[in-house]
Motif scaffolding. Sequence first.
Motif, short mmCIF file in Angstrom:
data_model
loop_
_atom_site.label_atom_id
_atom_site.label_comp_id
_atom_site.label_asym_id
_atom_site.label_seq_id
_atom_site.Cartn_x
_atom_site.Cartn_y
_atom_site.Cartn_z
N TYR A 151 61.34 4.53 30.07
CA TYR A 151 61.78 5.82 30.61
C TYR A 151 60.71 6.88 30.34
O TYR A 151 60.36 7.66 31.24
CB TYR A 151 63.11 6.22 29.96
CG TYR A 151 63.69 7.52 30.46
CD1 TYR A 151 64.45 7.56 31.62
CD2 TYR A 151 63.48 8.71 29.77
CE1 TYR A 151 65.00 8.75 32.07
CE2 TYR A 151 64.01 9.90 30.22
CZ TYR A 151 64.78 9.92 31.37
OH TYR A 151 65.31 11.10 31.82
N SER A 152 60.16 6.89 29.14
CA SER A 152 59.14 7.84 28.76
C SER A 152 57.88 7.68 29.62
O SER A 152 57.25 8.67 30.02
CB SER A 152 58.79 7.68 27.28
OG SER A 152 57.81 8.62 26.89
N VAL A 187 58.70 9.38 32.88
CA VAL A 187 58.71 10.84 32.73
C VAL A 187 57.28 11.37 32.69
O VAL A 187 56.92 12.33 33.39
CB VAL A 187 59.49 11.27 31.48
CG1 VAL A 187 59.25 12.74 31.14
CG2 VAL A 187 60.97 11.01 31.65
N ASN A 188 56.44 10.73 31.88
CA ASN A 188 55.06 11.18 31.76
C ASN A 188 54.30 11.05 33.08
O ASN A 188 53.51 11.93 33.44
CB ASN A 188 54.34 10.44 30.65
CG ASN A 188 54.84 10.85 29.28
OD1 ASN A 188 55.26 11.98 29.08
ND2 ASN A 188 54.80 9.94 28.33
N ASP A 200 69.24 17.78 31.73
CA ASP A 200 68.02 18.32 31.12
C ASP A 200 67.79 19.76 31.55
O ASP A 200 67.43 20.62 30.74
CB ASP A 200 66.81 17.46 31.49
CG ASP A 200 66.81 16.12 30.80
OD1 ASP A 200 67.58 15.92 29.84
OD2 ASP A 200 66.02 15.24 31.23
N GLU A 235 63.88 3.09 26.35
CA GLU A 235 63.38 4.44 26.06
C GLU A 235 61.89 4.55 26.31
O GLU A 235 61.41 5.56 26.84
CB GLU A 235 63.71 4.83 24.62
CG GLU A 235 65.16 5.19 24.41
CD GLU A 235 65.43 5.66 22.99
OE1 GLU A 235 64.53 6.21 22.33
OE2 GLU A 235 66.57 5.48 22.55
N GLU A 236 61.13 3.54 25.92
CA GLU A 236 59.68 3.56 26.14
C GLU A 236 59.36 3.53 27.64
O GLU A 236 58.50 4.28 28.11
CB GLU A 236 59.01 2.37 25.44
CG GLU A 236 59.03 2.48 23.92
CD GLU A 236 58.58 1.21 23.23
OE1 GLU A 236 58.02 1.33 22.12
OE2 GLU A 236 58.77 0.11 23.79
#
Length: 77
Positions: free
Chosen positions: A7-8, A11-12, A72, A4-5
């Motif tokens: 992936y984030s 995304v950022n 999304d 998750e980190e």
Amino acid sequence: MNTEENYSIGVNAGLEALEKIHKTLGDDNSRDLKDALAGIMTTVMHCAYAAAPTEEIAEELISTAQQFALKDWEKEK
């Protein structure tokens, strides 16, 4: 870090790149924005092919990302 980190982070980074494109081109020319978006998508997919151990794994990653993007987008409608 976990999935998750990581992936984030991706995304950022993508959002920052899109913000830079919008600042450079503005919002008035959808054709220029489309071309720039095609460029960033090509670069990211090229990276997936280069980093994956096989073409099939790269295509699986690209397909999974496309599915996430569609879900999304559908939530935002």
